[in-house]
Design a protein around this motif. Structure first.
Motif, mmCIF file in Angstrom:
data_model
loop_
_atom_site.group_PDB
_atom_site.id
_atom_site.type_symbol
_atom_site.label_atom_id
_atom_site.label_comp_id
_atom_site.label_asym_id
_atom_site.label_seq_id
_atom_site.Cartn_x
_atom_site.Cartn_y
_atom_site.Cartn_z
ATOM 1 N N LYS A 1 19.446 13.403 46.200
ATOM 2 C CA LYS A 1 18.346 14.336 45.950
ATOM 3 C C LYS A 1 17.546 13.929 44.718
ATOM 4 O O LYS A 1 16.602 14.630 44.345
ATOM 5 C CB LYS A 1 18.895 15.747 45.775
ATOM 6 N N ASP B 1 24.041 22.726 46.339
ATOM 7 C CA ASP B 1 23.474 24.081 46.336
ATOM 8 C C ASP B 1 24.067 24.950 47.446
ATOM 9 O O ASP B 1 23.740 26.129 47.558
ATOM 10 C CB ASP B 1 21.954 24.022 46.494
ATOM 11 N N GLY C 1 23.304 25.033 50.293
ATOM 12 C CA GLY C 1 22.160 25.562 51.033
ATOM 13 C C GLY C 1 21.277 24.465 51.587
ATOM 14 O O GLY C 1 21.787 23.497 52.190
ATOM 15 N N PRO C 2 19.947 24.572 51.393
ATOM 16 C CA PRO C 2 19.032 23.647 52.058
ATOM 17 C C PRO C 2 19.173 22.189 51.629
ATOM 18 O O PRO C 2 18.980 21.292 52.448
ATOM 19 C CB PRO C 2 17.644 24.201 51.705
ATOM 20 N N VAL C 3 19.474 21.932 50.366
ATOM 21 C CA VAL C 3 19.618 20.538 49.933
ATOM 22 C C VAL C 3 20.872 19.932 50.549
ATOM 23 O O VAL C 3 20.864 18.794 51.042
ATOM 24 C CB VAL C 3 19.640 20.432 48.394
ATOM 25 N N GLU C 4 21.960 20.691 50.535
ATOM 26 C CA GLU C 4 23.185 20.222 51.186
ATOM 27 C C GLU C 4 22.920 19.944 52.662
ATOM 28 O O GLU C 4 23.362 18.916 53.207
ATOM 29 C CB GLU C 4 24.272 21.275 51.028
ATOM 30 N N ALA C 5 22.200 20.839 53.313
ATOM 31 C CA ALA C 5 21.880 20.656 54.732
ATOM 32 C C ALA C 5 21.039 19.399 54.945
ATOM 33 O O ALA C 5 21.187 18.701 55.957
ATOM 34 C CB ALA C 5 21.147 21.881 55.266
ATOM 35 N N ALA C 6 20.156 19.102 53.990
ATOM 36 C CA ALA C 6 19.336 17.898 54.090
ATOM 37 C C ALA C 6 20.199 16.640 54.029
ATOM 38 O O ALA C 6 19.981 15.680 54.780
ATOM 39 C CB ALA C 6 18.293 17.886 52.972
ATOM 40 N N LEU D 1 13.067 15.274 54.943
ATOM 41 C CA LEU D 1 13.996 16.339 54.560
ATOM 42 C C LEU D 1 13.907 16.695 53.081
ATOM 43 O O LEU D 1 14.547 17.645 52.622
ATOM 44 C CB LEU D 1 15.428 15.921 54.909
#
Length: 325
Positions: A12, A33, A35-40, A161
């Motif tokens: 990231k 996080d 959340g979204p960063v992990e998902a990315a 992403l």
């Protein structure tokens, strides 16, 4: 095994925020996080796997939090199910070197690695005997991907992403950089040697290392056969003398400073282990006072001298586990 021709560092961290020496100088922290960063991250790895033509991956060099047997008394919280609940049909025992997993299961393993509280392993994909894809998680949310294809689409997808895929020469965690050592296979000759040693009253304890460490008391042929039948695939086996019932003598013989592996059998017959040092003396005394038997084993490589060591081969007799010194 030669390096894969293409390797990427997926993070990231914006390359524009790096100093000339490569050190990151930006404001991103080093935690997931959830959340979204992990998902990315996970979506990016899935894209690399897909473009590499991989539908299943092999678990290599697995380990679990606090499962090495080196956790100090009360200093590392237990992780229920080792973070593997629901990932393997047979439970955590399915997490071993050589286990095959689908890409969705591999992504869940990677999620735990990103969060730092789950199991760890390297994941490899192959076409026949040829390796075509690898992924491993390093410190501070650095993910390293290797492939036989350039994965230009996956690189572009990673950017979409909101994270970054930077080309590198090779992952710093590539096994080519490790210091593996050749071990004899745990073949029939090995088991006959252990059986004979136990009959002479020498061998009495087997240390089984795989994703975590287990200990097994041996003595009779029946006990040895039962232990052998329940060992994890590709486990590293150290054979030690048996536990001592003179637990008070073990405690009395400790020097002022020490760093050892304490192995003990409790009143219910369960065998546990922990890394202990002089700071643990009071708790060690309490544990040994309630133990049926125990042993204090060295932890440093130059002092680590089991009676015999071997590694479980695959069904074809070949040793494929990569154990390091």
């Amino acid at each position: 095994m030669p390096f894969l021709p293409y390797a990427y560092r997926v993070t990231k961290y914006d390359p524009a925020d790096r100093a000339p020496d490569g050190t990151y100088r930006g404001s991103e922290d080093t935690d997931s996080d959830h959340g979204p960063v992990e998902a990315a991250y996970l979506a990016a790895v899935a894209a690399f796997a897909e473009e590499s033509g991989v539908e299943a991956l092999t678990v290599r060099e697995p380990r679990v939090p606090g499962g090495s047997g080196s956790a100090h008394f009360g200093r590392e919280p237990a992780v229920e199910g080792y973070g593997l609940t629901g990932l393997f049909p047979g439970g955590p025992a399915g997490f071993h070197d050589g286990a095959r997993v689908t890409v969705p299961v591999a992504l869940e393993l990677l999620r735990g690695m990103l969060r730092g509280d789950g199991p760890y392993c390297r994941l490899e994909g192959a076409e026949g005997a040829r390796e075509v894809f690898t992924v491993e998680v390093g410190w501070d949310l650095y993910v390293y991907v290797g492939s036989r294809t350039s994965c230009e689409g996956a690189v572009a997808r990673t950017g979409e992403l909101g994270i970054f895929a930077e080309p590198i020469e090779v992952s710093p965690y590539d096994p080519e950089f490790d210091d593996p050592y050749e071990l004899r296979p745990a073949d029939e000759e090995f088991w006959e040697r252990v059986r004979a040693s136990a009959a002479r009253g020498e061998a009495g304890l087997i240390q089984e290392q795989h994703a975590w460490t287990r200990w097994h008391r041996i003595g009779s042929d029946r006990a040895l056969d039962a232990v052998r039948a329940g060992l994890a695939p590709r486990a590293l086996l150290h054979v030690w003398p048996g536990l001592s019932a003179d637990t008070a003598g073990l405690l009395a013989g400790l020097p002022e400073e020490f760093s050892l592996e304490c192995v003990w059998e409790d009143a219910d017959g369960r065998i546990s282990s922990a890394h202990v040092d002089e700071e643990d003396r009071a708790e060690l005394a309490q544990v040994l006072a309630g133990a049926r038997a125990a042993a204090l084993l060295p932890v440093y490589a130059d002092e680590h001298h089991p009676l015999v060591t071997a590694v479980l081969p695959d069904a074809d007799g070949v040793v494929r586990a990569r154990w390091q010194r």
